[in-house]
Design a protein around this motif. Sequence first.
Motif, PDB file in Angstrom:
ATOM      1  N   GLU A 150       0.802  -1.139   0.084  1.00 46.22           N
ATOM      2  CA  GLU A 150      -0.043   0.136   0.005  1.00 46.22           C
ATOM      3  C   GLU A 150       0.848   1.182  -0.147  1.00 46.22           C
ATOM      4  OE1 GLU A 150      -3.913   2.040   2.239  1.00 46.22           O
ATOM      5  OE2 GLU A 150      -2.885   0.233   3.190  1.00 46.22           O
ATOM      6  N   VAL A 151       1.977   1.289   0.741  1.00 48.47           N
ATOM      7  CA  VAL A 151       2.926   2.381   0.724  1.00 48.47           C
ATOM      8  C   VAL A 151       3.445   2.632  -0.700  1.00 48.47           C
ATOM      9  CG1 VAL A 151       5.141   3.232   1.658  1.00 48.47           C
ATOM     10  CG2 VAL A 151       3.428   2.100   3.206  1.00 48.47           C
ATOM     11  N   CYS A 152       3.753   1.546  -1.333  1.00 44.88           N
ATOM     12  CA  CYS A 152       4.426   1.665  -2.614  1.00 44.88           C
ATOM     13  C   CYS A 152       3.409   2.120  -3.585  1.00 44.88           C
ATOM     14  CB  CYS A 152       4.922   0.404  -3.276  1.00 44.88           C
ATOM     15  SG  CYS A 152       6.229  -0.281  -2.315  1.00 44.88           S
ATOM     16  N   ALA A 153       2.034   1.643  -3.491  1.00 38.38           N
ATOM     17  CA  ALA A 153       0.834   1.825  -4.270  1.00 38.38           C
ATOM     18  C   ALA A 153       0.693   3.537  -4.227  1.00 38.38           C
ATOM     19  CB  ALA A 153      -0.071   1.155  -3.872  1.00 38.38           C
ATOM     20  N   TRP A 154       0.473   4.020  -3.175  1.00 39.41           N
ATOM     21  CA  TRP A 154       0.297   5.459  -2.693  1.00 39.41           C
ATOM     22  C   TRP A 154       1.497   6.333  -3.334  1.00 39.41           C
ATOM     23  CZ3 TRP A 154      -4.087   7.447  -2.718  1.00 39.41           C
ATOM     24  CH2 TRP A 154      -5.125   6.834  -2.139  1.00 39.41           C
ATOM     25  N   ILE A 155       2.513   5.778  -3.154  1.00 40.51           N
ATOM     26  CA  ILE A 155       3.694   6.525  -3.978  1.00 40.51           C
ATOM     27  C   ILE A 155       3.945   6.542  -5.566  1.00 40.51           C
ATOM     28  CG2 ILE A 155       6.199   6.590  -4.325  1.00 40.51           C
ATOM     29  CD1 ILE A 155       6.459   5.987  -1.098  1.00 40.51           C
ATOM     30  N   MET A 156       3.385   5.244  -5.906  1.00 37.02           N
ATOM     31  CA  MET A 156       3.181   5.032  -7.241  1.00 37.02           C
ATOM     32  C   MET A 156       2.212   6.106  -7.974  1.00 37.02           C
ATOM     33  SD  MET A 156       3.966   1.212  -8.113  1.00 37.02           S
ATOM     34  CE  MET A 156       3.473   1.042  -9.765  1.00 37.02           C
ATOM     35  N   ARG A 157       1.041   6.069  -7.137  1.00 41.57           N
ATOM     36  CA  ARG A 157      -0.129   6.863  -7.581  1.00 41.57           C
ATOM     37  C   ARG A 157       0.132   8.358  -7.462  1.00 41.57           C
ATOM     38  NH1 ARG A 157      -4.925   8.170  -9.519  1.00 41.57           N
ATOM     39  NH2 ARG A 157      -6.184   9.149  -8.549  1.00 41.57           N
ATOM     40  N   GLY A 158       0.980   8.828  -6.704  1.00 36.78           N
ATOM     41  CA  GLY A 158       1.148  10.371  -6.715  1.00 36.78           C
ATOM     42  C   GLY A 158       2.380  10.693  -7.529  1.00 36.78           C
ATOM     43  N   ILE A 159       3.270   9.708  -7.965  1.00 37.05           N
ATOM     44  CA  ILE A 159       4.309  10.008  -8.855  1.00 37.05           C
ATOM     45  C   ILE A 159       3.706   9.697 -10.433  1.00 37.05           C
ATOM     46  CG2 ILE A 159       6.507   9.567  -9.535  1.00 37.05           C
ATOM     47  CD1 ILE A 159       7.252   9.533  -6.777  1.00 37.05           C
ATOM     48  N   THR A 160       3.345   8.720 -10.585  1.00 36.04           N
ATOM     49  CA  THR A 160       3.029   8.464 -11.952  1.00 36.04           C
ATOM     50  C   THR A 160       1.458   8.532 -12.323  1.00 36.04           C
ATOM     51  OG1 THR A 160       2.466   6.051 -11.458  1.00 36.04           O
ATOM     52  CG2 THR A 160       4.780   6.572 -11.666  1.00 36.04           C
ATOM     53  N   GLY A 161       0.718   8.888 -11.240  1.00 36.25           N
ATOM     54  CA  GLY A 161      -0.596   9.030 -11.816  1.00 36.25           C
ATOM     55  C   GLY A 161      -1.733   7.785 -12.076  1.00 36.25           C
ATOM     56  N   THR A 162      -0.766   6.533 -11.888  1.00 39.49           N
ATOM     57  CA  THR A 162      -1.655   5.381 -11.906  1.00 39.49           C
ATOM     58  C   THR A 162      -2.989   5.455 -11.270  1.00 39.49           C
ATOM     59  OG1 THR A 162       0.563   4.224 -12.234  1.00 39.49           O
ATOM     60  CG2 THR A 162      -1.297   2.664 -11.881  1.00 39.49           C
ATOM     61  N   GLY A 163      -4.105   4.810 -11.811  1.00 40.96           N
ATOM     62  CA  GLY A 163      -5.219   4.721 -11.144  1.00 40.96           C
ATOM     63  C   GLY A 163      -5.170   3.727 -10.054  1.00 40.96           C
ATOM     64  N   ILE A 164      -6.032   4.016  -9.098  1.00 35.98           N
ATOM     65  CA  ILE A 164      -6.377   3.208  -7.837  1.00 35.98           C
ATOM     66  C   ILE A 164      -6.662   1.861  -8.411  1.00 35.98           C
ATOM     67  CG2 ILE A 164      -7.573   2.857  -5.864  1.00 35.98           C
ATOM     68  CD1 ILE A 164      -7.405   5.832  -5.189  1.00 35.98           C
ATOM     69  N   SER A 165      -7.695   1.641  -9.217  1.00 37.58           N
ATOM     70  CA  SER A 165      -8.140   0.539  -9.638  1.00 37.58           C
ATOM     71  C   SER A 165      -7.022  -0.203 -10.248  1.00 37.58           C
ATOM     72  CB  SER A 165      -9.231   0.533 -10.719  1.00 37.58           C
ATOM     73  OG  SER A 165      -9.736  -0.559 -10.992  1.00 37.58           O
TER      74      SER A 165
END
Length: 185
Positions: A150-165
């Motif tokens: 989850e930590v990695c996912a939130w960082i990826m979301r913020g930096i790359t804009g990858t969707g939560i889904s």
Amino acid sequence: DMTQAASTGGMMEMPRASRGQAHLKLAEFAAKQLRGETRVASFSLNGWDTHSRQKRNLGAALERLSGCILALKQGVGPAVWDKTAVVAMTEFGRTVRENGTGGTDHGTGGTMVLAGGAIRGGRVYGRWPGLEEATLYNRRDLMPTGDVREVCAWIMRGITGTGISDLETKVFPGMQMAQDPGFLR
């Protein structure tokens, strides 16, 4: 001695390091790639498996980690560093108490270090259950309170804009992202 360059999809040869400096050469190589088209670099540092003599071995491992983070910062330069998130984590934790040889065996809970100019630093994230025997997992390990994915996912979301889904179903299948913990600036 080979490292994967994520954005180019090919293998690139990393220069050989002098004895005791391989971790710094690896960080310098990653920094060089990140100054170019590469957006993700991943590498492993050895020396964390402290089944014995932890007091001696852990200090050396922490020095290597610190050296790598500083080499990355210097190597990418201020403009790239301001957009960089470094995640240092392990796949397993350590027991709370030392064993008979002065080490800690494989445990359940652990820690991770976040660094980089994109990280909102200067704080400790997560919940601390304590070290009392009643709060330990199986009365021996630090109680896990979160999922490193989850930590990695939130960082990826913020930096790359990858969707939560996509993060929950394709990148980290089965993981659920709670509210954004605000790791990034």
